[in-house]
Scaffold this motif. Structure first.
Motif, PDB file in Angstrom:
ATOM      1  N   GLY A 147     -12.640 -23.589  87.730  1.00 48.17           N
ATOM      2  CA  GLY A 147     -13.120 -22.215  87.682  1.00 48.17           C
ATOM      3  C   GLY A 147     -13.761 -21.785  86.384  1.00 48.17           C
ATOM      4  N   VAL A 148     -13.654 -22.619  85.340  1.00 44.73           N
ATOM      5  CA  VAL A 148     -14.304 -22.301  84.069  1.00 44.73           C
ATOM      6  C   VAL A 148     -15.702 -22.920  84.094  1.00 44.73           C
ATOM      7  N   PRO A 149     -16.770 -22.145  83.943  1.00 45.30           N
ATOM      8  CA  PRO A 149     -18.123 -22.705  83.989  1.00 45.30           C
ATOM      9  C   PRO A 149     -18.318 -23.789  82.935  1.00 45.30           C
ATOM     10  N   MET A 150     -19.077 -24.802  83.282  1.00 45.02           N
ATOM     11  CA  MET A 150     -19.299 -25.909  82.352  1.00 45.02           C
ATOM     12  C   MET A 150     -19.948 -25.449  81.063  1.00 45.02           C
ATOM     13  N   ASP A 151     -20.755 -24.401  81.118  1.00 47.32           N
ATOM     14  CA  ASP A 151     -21.385 -23.891  79.900  1.00 47.32           C
ATOM     15  C   ASP A 151     -20.361 -23.432  78.873  1.00 47.32           C
ATOM     16  N   ALA A 152     -19.146 -23.154  79.318  1.00 43.95           N
ATOM     17  CA  ALA A 152     -18.101 -22.670  78.405  1.00 43.95           C
ATOM     18  C   ALA A 152     -17.151 -23.772  77.955  1.00 43.95           C
ATOM     19  N   TRP A 153     -17.385 -24.988  78.402  1.00 42.15           N
ATOM     20  CA  TRP A 153     -16.456 -26.067  78.060  1.00 42.15           C
ATOM     21  C   TRP A 153     -16.525 -26.465  76.582  1.00 42.15           C
ATOM     22  N   VAL A 154     -17.700 -26.315  75.989  1.00 41.19           N
ATOM     23  CA  VAL A 154     -17.860 -26.637  74.568  1.00 41.19           C
ATOM     24  C   VAL A 154     -17.829 -25.342  73.776  1.00 41.19           C
ATOM     25  N   PRO A 155     -16.843 -25.164  72.900  1.00 49.59           N
ATOM     26  CA  PRO A 155     -16.781 -23.922  72.119  1.00 49.59           C
ATOM     27  C   PRO A 155     -18.067 -23.680  71.340  1.00 49.59           C
ATOM     28  N   ALA A 156     -18.429 -22.426  71.211  1.00 53.80           N
ATOM     29  CA  ALA A 156     -19.687 -22.062  70.547  1.00 53.80           C
ATOM     30  C   ALA A 156     -19.806 -22.666  69.158  1.00 53.80           C
ATOM     31  N   ALA A 157     -18.692 -22.764  68.459  1.00 54.98           N
ATOM     32  CA  ALA A 157     -18.718 -23.263  67.087  1.00 54.98           C
ATOM     33  C   ALA A 157     -19.125 -24.732  67.011  1.00 54.98           C
ATOM     34  N   HIS A 158     -18.997 -25.462  68.132  1.00 50.08           N
ATOM     35  CA  HIS A 158     -19.265 -26.903  68.109  1.00 50.08           C
ATOM     36  C   HIS A 158     -20.530 -27.294  68.868  1.00 50.08           C
ATOM     37  N   ARG A 159     -21.207 -26.333  69.466  1.00 48.42           N
ATOM     38  CA  ARG A 159     -22.321 -26.682  70.348  1.00 48.42           C
ATOM     39  C   ARG A 159     -23.482 -27.348  69.629  1.00 48.42           C
ATOM     40  N   ALA A 160     -23.697 -27.007  68.383  1.00 44.61           N
ATOM     41  CA  ALA A 160     -24.822 -27.598  67.658  1.00 44.61           C
ATOM     42  C   ALA A 160     -24.566 -29.050  67.280  1.00 44.61           C
ATOM     43  N   ASP A 161     -23.301 -29.450  67.242  1.00 44.03           N
ATOM     44  CA  ASP A 161     -22.956 -30.771  66.702  1.00 44.03           C
ATOM     45  C   ASP A 161     -22.425 -31.756  67.730  1.00 44.03           C
ATOM     46  N   ALA A 162     -21.880 -31.271  68.828  1.00 41.79           N
ATOM     47  CA  ALA A 162     -21.229 -32.164  69.781  1.00 41.79           C
ATOM     48  C   ALA A 162     -22.257 -32.946  70.593  1.00 41.79           C
ATOM     49  N   GLY A 163     -22.306 -34.252  70.381  1.00 40.71           N
ATOM     50  CA  GLY A 163     -23.192 -35.108  71.148  1.00 40.71           C
ATOM     51  C   GLY A 163     -22.474 -35.834  72.268  1.00 40.71           C
ATOM     52  N   LEU A 164     -21.155 -35.899  72.174  1.00 43.69           N
ATOM     53  CA  LEU A 164     -20.320 -36.536  73.187  1.00 43.69           C
ATOM     54  C   LEU A 164     -19.048 -35.720  73.308  1.00 43.69           C
ATOM     55  N   VAL A 165     -18.655 -35.425  74.541  1.00 41.71           N
ATOM     56  CA  VAL A 165     -17.442 -34.644  74.786  1.00 41.71           C
ATOM     57  C   VAL A 165     -16.517 -35.475  75.667  1.00 41.71           C
ATOM     58  N   VAL A 166     -15.319 -35.743  75.144  1.00 43.95           N
ATOM     59  CA  VAL A 166     -14.319 -36.507  75.876  1.00 43.95           C
ATOM     60  C   VAL A 166     -12.998 -35.741  75.826  1.00 43.95           C
ATOM     61  N   GLY A 167     -12.097 -36.076  76.718  1.00 47.67           N
ATOM     62  CA  GLY A 167     -10.784 -35.436  76.728  1.00 47.67           C
ATOM     63  C   GLY A 167      -9.688 -36.469  76.842  1.00 47.67           C
ATOM     64  N   TRP A 168      -8.565 -36.212  76.208  1.00 46.22           N
ATOM     65  CA  TRP A 168      -7.435 -37.133  76.285  1.00 46.22           C
ATOM     66  C   TRP A 168      -6.853 -37.152  77.698  1.00 46.22           C
ATOM     67  N   GLU A 169      -6.536 -38.356  78.160  1.00 49.21           N
ATOM     68  CA  GLU A 169      -5.781 -38.487  79.402  1.00 49.21           C
ATOM     69  C   GLU A 169      -4.287 -38.479  79.109  1.00 49.21           C
ATOM     70  N   PHE A 170      -3.871 -39.306  78.158  1.00 48.47           N
ATOM     71  CA  PHE A 170      -2.466 -39.347  77.736  1.00 48.47           C
ATOM     72  C   PHE A 170      -2.391 -38.900  76.288  1.00 48.47           C
ATOM     73  N   ASP A 171      -1.718 -37.790  76.031  1.00 48.40           N
ATOM     74  CA  ASP A 171      -1.636 -37.316  74.651  1.00 48.40           C
ATOM     75  C   ASP A 171      -0.289 -36.675  74.351  1.00 48.40           C
ATOM     76  N   VAL A 172       0.043 -35.598  75.070  1.00 45.95           N
ATOM     77  CA  VAL A 172       1.258 -34.842  74.756  1.00 45.95           C
ATOM     78  C   VAL A 172       2.327 -35.088  75.809  1.00 45.95           C
ATOM     79  N   GLY A 173       3.543 -35.387  75.332  1.00 47.88           N
ATOM     80  CA  GLY A 173       4.667 -35.588  76.242  1.00 47.88           C
ATOM     81  C   GLY A 173       4.934 -37.039  76.600  1.00 47.88           C
ATOM     82  N   TRP A 174       4.227 -37.969  75.964  1.00 48.16           N
ATOM     83  CA  TRP A 174       4.375 -39.391  76.283  1.00 48.16           C
ATOM     84  C   TRP A 174       5.100 -40.176  75.194  1.00 48.16           C
ATOM     85  N   GLY A 175       5.481 -39.528  74.108  1.00 44.83           N
ATOM     86  CA  GLY A 175       6.055 -40.272  73.000  1.00 44.83           C
ATOM     87  C   GLY A 175       4.964 -40.953  72.200  1.00 44.83           C
ATOM     88  N   GLU A 176       5.353 -41.790  71.280  1.00 39.09           N
ATOM     89  CA  GLU A 176       4.390 -42.419  70.379  1.00 39.09           C
ATOM     90  C   GLU A 176       4.024 -43.842  70.772  1.00 39.09           C
TER      91      GLU A 176
END
Length: 318
Positions: A147-176
């Motif tokens: 429900g969040v438009p894709m245009d809003a996925w990259v915060p305004a502060a980073h739009r000029a610099d972000a050439g690749l956008v990725v997201g963690w699959e496993f990060d929080v709650g898995w231990g080290e």
């Protein structure tokens, strides 16, 4: 040619939506980037871009059986929720034509891609090639938008610099001890990302290594020969390649993952924007009550259809 707003398939029959027109005479238009570049790509048609330069196009890949009722419903949430974005459903045929045309100056890439007979390996490699050549948003068929438009996925502060956008699959709650990896079911990129180029180069080298090791052609590679798909072409390969390339671009020996993990908000490192686990993989990360209170909304939901997890490495016709 590229179709600005390709119609979504209306049946389970895979409809070829050719990304590149290959005429009987093999006529192609090429765009050579500069005298110092070692590769060239067939010239793309213009696609609307966001203010950050990421093309407004969503890429999908169909198997031989096309869309199911479920995958049609899931993809519709992203297509209908982002009316300013073009979308294209690649097929086996149009994917082959696209790679043969757009990477004609790299016969090693073309031979590797066209030679693969394991569907998941081709699908993995295709997503990186599409984003390298034309950029945009890659999405697996079993991903729905929240429900969040894709245009809003990259915060305004980073739009000029972000050439690749990725997201963690496993990060929080898995231990080290978990092997952390970026999702490969959703990736955003500007064209010609050096980090995705690194992933492509690593995969092509891996294919060459495995064919030599087992004394087979590319077509002769079998799942048992390549080991874990997640390592060979999937999210771990993506993560390793991106972080290796990012370290090189930042002139450091390696990326300290302590600086880019346990995220609760997007983190820009160089030109790579890394999203917290809840963005693309909310169901795979567990946040305590205190952390949950400050999190933003999930951007997508991955439904884990897992159609490639069989002895064929993917869906087959019939």
């Amino acid at each position: 040619m590229l179709i600005p707003h390709a119609r979504r398939p209306t049946s389970n029959v895979a409809i070829t939506i050719a990304s590149v027109a290959l005429t009987a005479t093999g006529f192609l238009l090429y765009h050579t980037w500069s005298d110092t570049d070692s590769w060239s790509l067939a010239k793309p048609l213009p696609v609307l871009t966001t203010s950050d330069g990421i093309p407004k196009k969503i890429w999908y890949k169909l198997g031989p059986k096309g869309l199911t009722n479920a995958t049609r419903a899931w993809t519709n949430t992203c297509i209908d929720g982002n009316p300013g974005y073009a979308h294209e459903f690649m097929t086996d045929e149009s994917g082959d034509a696209y790679v043969a045309a757009r990477f004609a100056s790299r016969p090693d890439i073309v031979a590797s891609y066209l030679g693969l007979t394991i569907p998941i390996l081709k699908a993995d490699l295709l997503r990186y090639l599409l984003l390298v050549a034309d950029g945009g948003v890659w999405s697996d068929l079993d991903v729905s938008c929240a429900g969040v438009p894709m245009d809003a996925w990259v915060p305004a502060a980073h739009r000029a610099d972000a050439g690749l956008v990725v997201g963690w699959e496993f990060d929080v709650g898995w231990g080290e001890n978990i092997i952390r990896q970026f999702t490969s079911w959703l990736i955003m990129a500007r064209p010609n990302s050096p980090h995705l180029w690194a992933v492509v180069e690593d995969i092509v080298q891996g294919i060459q290594d495995k064919t030599a090791e087992h004394n087979v052609t590319v077509a002769g590679l079998q799942l048992a020969m390549v080991g874990e798909v997640v390592d060979f072409t999937g999210p771990r390969r993506l993560t390793r390649g991106v972080l290796k390339s990012l370290a090189r671009s930042l002139n450091v020996t390696a990326i300290d993952q302590a600086n880019i993990t346990h995220l609760v908000e997007p983190k820009l490192l160089g030109d790579v924007l890394i999203l917290p686990g809840f963005a693309f993989a909310a169901s795979a990360n567990t946040y305590d009550e205190k952390l949950r209170a400050g999190l933003g909304p999930p951007l997508v939901k991955h439904h884990y259809a897992g159609t490639w997890k069989n002895k064929n490495g993917g869906e087959v016709a019939g």
